[in-house]
Design an enzyme around this catalytic site. Structure first.
Site, PDB file in Angstrom:
ATOM      1  CB  SER A  10      -0.895   0.009   1.242  1.00  0.00           C
ATOM      2  OG  SER A  10      -1.597   1.236   1.370  1.00  0.00           O
ATOM      3  CE1 TYR A  27      -4.270  -1.946   5.199  1.00  0.00           C
ATOM      4  CE2 TYR A  27      -3.623   0.274   4.542  1.00  0.00           C
ATOM      5  CZ  TYR A  27      -3.990  -1.014   4.212  1.00  0.00           C
ATOM      6  OH  TYR A  27      -4.062  -1.392   2.892  1.00  0.00           O
TER       7      TYR A  27
END
Length: 265
Positions: free
Chosen positions: A145, A158
């Site tokens: 990501s 995250y």
């Protein structure tokens, strides 16, 4: 679309929906054999039937909760027993929960690390001996990501998991250099998938970035197009990758200038 996936058998985790489903679709469309793993066997069986009917290929499905270490190990061993050659692994399964550090639940922290990091490492570790012995080009793709490059408020945990994925991927690439194994990190901005049903139940973040969200099908096409090619990273969208490079040079400036954008979650 020109690809190198014809007659290649490729494992995809989290294949029942979102990017994983579309990656399986484009592998099948280009003559490859998708080997799909997910918790929902009904969704997998339905996808398998559609792929085989649409493209006259063979697809395979396996049910497993990959956060269960024993279950995941068993399904990988089953795949290796049932298939002579596995050429690729796409570690796609992942989850996120957006919340402040002082508020986030420990069970959510543990699940993110178990799914995003530990399962990814476990699957890779289990398949490496097979890839090393398979004297052909093999490929490991880790879906990371842009959060692994730029952490923002409410995504501390995250982002930490995706930092871990990037670190693991970069070291793994060096470890397997010369063994015929390509290793690629895919760093994505927000993608229009069911990911946000868990990450952002209120829908406020998704609404604020809706015009920037990546299309899962176009993203999957990009991944499949680069399979079995020497590609260090795939970064989407391109403007966000440019921002991450600027952030590495001037983090303080970026955090001041983009404070409003960083606090959209």
């Amino acid at each position: 679309m020109e690809t190198n996936v014809r007659n290649k058998s490729i494992i995809i985790t989290g294949a029942s929906s979102g990017i994983g489903e579309r990656i399986a679709w484009h592998i099948a469309e280009n003559g490859g054999t998708p080997i799909m793993i997910a918790r929902s066997i009904d969704k997998l069986e339905n996808l398998k039937e559609k792929l085989q009917r649409s493209f006259d290929i063979t697809a395979h499905v396996y049910q497993a909760d990959i956060t269960d270490r024993d279950a995941f190990s068993n399904v990988i061993q089953q795949i290796l027993l049932e298939h002579k050659n596995i050429h690729g692994l796409i570690n796609n399964a992942g989850a996120g929960v957006f919340d402040y550090v002082e508020d986030i639940k420990m069970e959510d922290i543990e699940r993110m690390f178990q799914l995003n990091v530990y399962a990814l490492i476990q699957g890779t570790q289990l398949l490496l001996p097979h890839f090393s012995a398979n004297r052909r080009k093999c490929h490991i793709v880790n879906i990371a990501s842009q959060a692994g490059k730029i952490a923002t408020p409410k995504s501390a945990v995250y982002a930490a998991t995706k930092h871990a994925v990037l670190g693991f991927t970069n070291a793994l690439r060096m470890e397997v250099a010369g063994k015929g194994i390509y290793v690629t990190a895919v760093n994505l901005g927000p993608v229009k998938t069911n990911f946000f049903k868990t990450a952002d139940p209120s829908g406020s973040y998704q609404k604020s970035v809706s015009r920037y969200m990546l299309d899962p099908d176009k993203t999957a096409r990009k991944v499949v197009k680069n399979l079995f090619r020497k590609k260090r990273e795939i970064n989407l969208p391109h403007w966000m990758e440019a921002g991450s490079k600027f952030y590495q040079l001037f983090p303080g400036v970026m955090e001041v200038l983009l404070r409003k954008q960083f606090n959209r979650k």
